[in-house]
Every structure is written in structure tokens, then in C-alpha cells.
Design an enzyme around this catalytic site. Structure first.
Site, PDB file in Angstrom:
ATOM      1  N   GLU A   1      -0.408 -15.659   5.484  1.00 43.36           N
ATOM      2  CA  GLU A   1      -1.717 -15.518   4.819  1.00 43.36           C
ATOM      3  C   GLU A   1      -2.227 -16.894   4.370  1.00 43.36           C
ATOM      4  O   GLU A   1      -2.427 -17.146   3.180  1.00 43.36           O
ATOM      5  CB  GLU A   1      -1.595 -14.560   3.636  1.00 43.36           C
ATOM      6  CG  GLU A   1      -1.250 -13.135   4.059  1.00 43.36           C
ATOM      7  CD  GLU A   1      -1.199 -12.163   2.875  1.00 43.36           C
ATOM      8  OE1 GLU A   1      -1.820 -11.092   2.965  1.00 43.36           O
ATOM      9  OE2 GLU A   1      -0.550 -12.478   1.871  1.00 43.36           O
TER      10      GLU A   1
ATOM     11  N   ASN B   1       4.953 -20.623  -1.823  1.00 40.29           N
ATOM     12  CA  ASN B   1       4.624 -20.008  -0.540  1.00 40.29           C
ATOM     13  C   ASN B   1       4.174 -21.071   0.457  1.00 40.29           C
ATOM     14  O   ASN B   1       4.664 -21.120   1.575  1.00 40.29           O
ATOM     15  CB  ASN B   1       3.479 -18.996  -0.702  1.00 40.29           C
ATOM     16  CG  ASN B   1       3.938 -17.637  -1.187  1.00 40.29           C
ATOM     17  OD1 ASN B   1       4.280 -16.784  -0.403  1.00 40.29           O
ATOM     18  ND2 ASN B   1       3.947 -17.438  -2.493  1.00 40.29           N
TER      19      ASN B   1
ATOM     20  N   GLY C   1       0.826  -1.216   0.000  1.00 39.58           N
ATOM     21  CA  GLY C   1       0.000   0.000   0.000  1.00 39.58           C
ATOM     22  C   GLY C   1       0.851   1.252   0.000  1.00 39.58           C
ATOM     23  O   GLY C   1       0.546   2.234  -0.697  1.00 39.58           O
TER      24      GLY C   1
ATOM     25  N   LYS D   1      -1.727 -17.372 -10.615  1.00 42.08           N
ATOM     26  CA  LYS D   1      -0.753 -17.008  -9.591  1.00 42.08           C
ATOM     27  C   LYS D   1      -0.700 -18.071  -8.484  1.00 42.08           C
ATOM     28  O   LYS D   1       0.361 -18.368  -7.942  1.00 42.08           O
ATOM     29  CB  LYS D   1      -1.097 -15.626  -9.005  1.00 42.08           C
ATOM     30  CG  LYS D   1       0.088 -14.983  -8.264  1.00 42.08           C
ATOM     31  CD  LYS D   1      -0.137 -13.526  -7.879  1.00 42.08           C
ATOM     32  CE  LYS D   1       1.092 -12.982  -7.144  1.00 42.08           C
ATOM     33  NZ  LYS D   1       0.868 -11.648  -6.559  1.00 42.08           N
TER      34      LYS D   1
ATOM     35  N   SER E   1       7.108 -14.453   0.626  1.00 39.37           N
ATOM     36  CA  SER E   1       6.591 -13.625   1.728  1.00 39.37           C
ATOM     37  C   SER E   1       6.109 -14.518   2.872  1.00 39.37           C
ATOM     38  O   SER E   1       6.271 -14.183   4.043  1.00 39.37           O
ATOM     39  CB  SER E   1       5.453 -12.748   1.243  1.00 39.37           C
ATOM     40  OG  SER E   1       4.375 -13.552   0.791  1.00 39.37           O
TER      41      SER E   1
END
Lengths: 315, 315
Positions: free
Chosen positions: A276, A202, A20, A194, A264
Site C-alpha cells: 500500500e 512499514n 473486513g 499513525k 503488513s
């Protein structure tokens, strides 16, 4: 619903972590009217602005070039809300976004994984939801300081329709601000594509604490990576999204030269931050169950990640 | 096959890592005729002997209290061969043991997991095979130096029969040397019982790099641990070995007060050494497949550990 004003739109960035901050700062630097909603970095950013260390050239954004808030009720109603919250904070997302909504507000989620558009649609109506994928390697390295390491392009698409004028205008805003941004005809296809990469690298990588190179340097690892990719492809197919038979080959081929890349999610795990998990793998597993697609590897990895996350929460 | 001489048996310890050094040194200290086969620690141990730092009292064993070799062909034929190799070195085990075998040699494996008795039986005949489980927390901290941290008791049993005189005599030798050693009526049952603990805590713990406390501190983790335990119990049952319904409860209950315990497999992983994947989980998965017992969690963990091991091998 009226069309969004693109003359001088009010842009709200909700949850300005690294992503952001980076895209918001680029928009503000170009002269767009950007309002950041921050939590932990609020005081520092209000005083010192943003510092962006970027492989494309460093820049700073002074506090008078944007507005910053720590309470969404103090913010103006927005023409465009860009949600960049970490998906692990999605339980508070509706209450953060609600005060910003007027009749013609568009809500753009730039979050990872699946289920973010659905959550916004459920709370604010599907017709105002747009989704974007940020392909960027970026870290927040200190309060108000972001390190842009690699890539940076954005893909934007409509949640429930083909691209509209507004979709193209959002892409133009990004392009005007120096961000490579193209419109996707099919956002869902882009998200699943993706995930073919994200779920093994991930998901598995964070569960086992192995980087991309460690996962791919052995046959056993590549086999497991490909097995997970095939499960993702199978769910997408059951949803009507077909990928070419060599999609997994292509993903493996682009990943091998990347070297020892930590995703990440692996970094979150190593630093003791929540991963996440639900957006990246839990939601896809739920869809697989609904469609009756067997995804035994994904389920197991999901359970493992959920327990590691629970262990991180428990501190 | 004649009975083993217990007057002054020649005892060979093959692969003296921490476990072999510890028990071998105790036997030698009691006056038994112990011959160690070493590799990396050979020169140091030959010169300085063994140093045992033990929670039960430290002791040293001078070089004249035992014999040490780096080639099995230089060793005398043994009455009792005790195999304490790491199971990851089992491919060289037959060639190390073969030179020590005479007509009445007994071979005792003190290795972890399953398949070790089978391998010995295949090469040297099932009737000479005895198995032992060492319940001991121990590390080699330097060449010739072993740190005995906790526990230490041994259970010994026959591979293909009920206990014999020789089984009881082996247990007596250990007891005479200050080691708590009891005879098991059913070695296989003992091995499966140990696997109920090892597969979740060694296997899952090493795959996810979580210690016992991290695995058990959340509901999600305890559920996964118990799910794995139930799979192990199901394989044992298909083999005719029944455990009481609360066996998993008991294992969880004894583990919770242990605190943040890192298993040998997790430590091996963290230190970049090969983990005993096949003995602890690969062989049990193979048996499950042969018996048609579904073990989806174990299979996935086995695949993950195999790929981590492959990554460790590849360096």
C-alpha cells in the site's frame, strides 16, 4: 440527508480481506445485518461461513448469520458501508461502493494511510464520510479463515467535522460487538500520528526488507527511523497538527519491546503482493510537496517502494 | 626507490578470498613465486592446495607450488604485494601489509571501489601504489575451492602518475599467466567508470535486495538506476573526469541482457556478510560532499546500506 437508521441498519462490508472479515464477523455475530462483498473467497465463505482464530477466543460464523455477494449490484442499498479494501485496489473502489449508496448512506473507510476519505468524498460527497483506524495484527490464512494475532481496537472519527451522534453510534455498534472502539475528536490527527510509526516501520522496513528489531538495533537504523518520523511530524505541523517534541521518542520506545515485528507492508513484499505504497507514503509526500515541506528521506523511500511495487506488478 | 625485480619477484597476496586465490593461483601455476597470506582457509590450503573450478578450465595447485602463511611477520619481504582483502577489512590492512614492505616494494590493490589506493598511500607512500580492477564473477565455494563463473580480465594503472615500465611489467606478468590484463592510462577514470555501474546495481540493488533484472524491468526502477548513475557522473566531472553523455545508456544497455544478475554486494547481504559499503558508495559520497556536488539519492542509499551493515554486524 436523513440520519442513518440504527434500529436495524444494513451494513455492507466492501472488500472483506482479513480486516473486513474480522470486524464484519464480529458485528454479524452480535446480530447486526451484515452483507459482505467478496471476490476470491466468495464461494468458500458462502458455503462454510467465516472461521476466526483469535487471541481473544476462536469463533465461527455460519453462512445463515450473514449475506455474501460477489457483485455489488446484487446487494441492498446500505445504511452503513464499511470499506476495508486494500488501498492498492482503490481504483475500483468507487464502482464497488456506488451501487450501495442511497440518500442517507454513511461510508466508513477502515483502510490504511491517507487519501481514502478524500477519494470517497470526491465520489460520494464529504458529508457522508467517516474514517476509522483499525489497530490490529491480523492475517487471512486460508479462504474464509482469519487469524487475529494481536490488538484489535478501533478509533473512529468524522472526516470534515467534529464527532456527531452518528460517529458515537458507530462506535457503540462496535463496542456492542465486543470491539474496543473510541471516538476521535480529530481523525486527521490520529491518521498522522499513525503515519509517524507507519512511514519508517512499514515504509523503510519494506524497502530494505528489515523488521522493526533490525531497524532499531543499531544507531544508524534508529537515526534513519527518527529522521523519517521528524519528516512526518513536519508535514503534520504544516497542516496545523502539532505533536509534542517527544512523539518520535515515544514511538521508538513502544516499538523496541515488540521484538522482530514484520509490518503488513514487509509481509506483502515478501509474499510478492502489492504494497500500500501510495496510501502510506505517496499521498503524504504529495501533501509535503504542496506545502513546501522538504522530505528527502520520504521521497527516496517512496521512489524505492514504487519501483519494488512495479517489479511485483510486472511479476 | 629501486625498480622491482622482475626476474624472480617475490609476490605476496594479502587476503586471499576468491579474487586473491584465483589470480594468485594463476600466477603460481605459471611459475611465479607466490606467497599467500590467509586466515580462515589457511589449514586447508596448506594441506590440499587450491582448487579452481573455472569456466576456462578447472585446475588445481599443489601445496608445493606456492607458500602459505597465517601471519605476515613470517613472510619474506615482497617485491610486489597484491592486496585482495575485502574492503570491509581495511582497518587491519596496514598492519598486514607493513611487514612485507622493503624499500622497493610495489603495492598493488585489486580491491573494489574507492579509497584503497589512498589508504595504502597514506601508510606506505603514494609512489609505490598501483591499482587494478578485476572484472570477474567469482565465488569461494568451500575452503580452498574457488568457482570462477564469468569474465576475468584485469585493468591496471598507476595511482599518481601515467603508466610506467613497472605498470606494463605487472600487466605482462598477468598476461603471461593467462589473464587478459591491459594498462589504463587513467586509473581514476576507470574506477569512476566502474562506479557508474556499481553504485546503482551493487548499492541500490543490495539496499532493496533486488537483482539487476528486477531493477531494470520497470520504468521506475530504470529511472532510479539512471538517477544514481547521473550523480556518479556529476562527481567524476567535478573531479575533472568527463564521460560521454550516453555513458549511462551504455551501462543500462549492457546490463539488460545479463538477466537476473546478483551483485557481490547483494550476495553478501543475503548471506549475512558485511557489504563493501564505504569503498563502493561511502567514499564517493564523501568526495561529493567535499566538492559540493549534490547526491541526494546516493546519500540515502549509503545511509540505508550503512544501517543494514550495522544490523549484520550486530548479528
Amino acid at each position: 440527508m436523513r440520519a442513518m437508521s440504527f434500529e436495524k441498519p444494513v451494513i455492507a462490508i466492501v472488500g472483506a480481506g482479513a480486516v473486513g472479515a474480522f470486524y464484519g464477523a464480529k458485528l454479524a455475530r452480535r446480530g447486526f445485518d451484515v452483507h459482505f462483498l467478496l471476490r476470491s473467497d466468495y464461494a468458500v465463505v458462502r458455503q462454510r461461513g467465516w472461521t476466526i482464530r483469535s487471541k481473544d477466543g476462536d469463533f465461527a460464523l455460519a453462512p445463515d448469520q450473514f449475506r455474501v455477494y460477489n457483485d455489488p449490484r446484487a446487494m441492498p442499498k446500505a445504511d452503513l458501508v464499511i470499506v476495508t479494501l486494500k488501498a492498492t485496489s482503490n481504483d475500483v473502489m468507487p464502482s464497488l461502493v456506488a451501487p450501495l449508496i442511497k440518500d442517507d448512506t454513511i461510508v466508513l473507510t477502515m483502510q490504511n494511510g491517507l487519501g481514502n476519505e478524500e477519494l470517497l468524498a470526491q465520489h460520494f460527497g464529504a458529508e457522508r464520510v467517516v474514517g476509522a483506524m483499525a489497530f490490529v495484527c491480523i492475517n487471512r490464512i486460508a479462504p474464509g479463515v482469519v487469524h487475529h494475532i494481536d490488538q484489535g481496537f478501533v478509533r473512529v472519527g468524522e472526516f470534515i467535522s467534529a464527532p456527531k451522534d452518528r460517529t458515537r453510534r458507530i462506535a457503540e455498534m462496535f463496542e456492542l460487538s465486543g470491539i474496543d472502539c473510541k471516538v476521535l475528536d480529530d481523525l486527521a490527527r490520529g491518521r498522522w500520528d499513525k503515519l509517524i510509526w507507519n512511514i519508517p516501520f512499514n515504509g523503510l522496513g519494506a524497502a530494505l526488507d528489515l523488521d522493526t528489531q533490525q531497524l532499531l538495533k543499531t544507531e544508524a537504523g534508529e537515526r534513519m527511523v527518527r529522521g523519517l518520523m521528524q519528516e512526518v511530524v513536519a508535514i503534520a505541523k504544516a497542516r496545523g497538527i502539532e505533536f509534542p517534541p517527544d512523539q518520535a521518542d515515544k514511538k521508538v520506545a513502544i516499538t523496541k519491546p515488540m521484538g522482530p515485528y514484520r509490518t503488513s507492508m514487509q509481509i506483502d513484499r515478501q509474499e510478492g503482493r502489492l504494497m500500500e505504497v501510495e496510501a502510506i507514503i505517496g499521498y503524504p509526500v504529495k501533501i509535503a510537496d504542496e506545502l513546501g515541506v522538504p522530505v528527502p528521506r520520504m521521497k527516496m523511500i517512496h521512489e524505492c517502494l514504487a519501483l519494488i511495487n512495479a517489479s511485483i506488478s510486472a511479476g
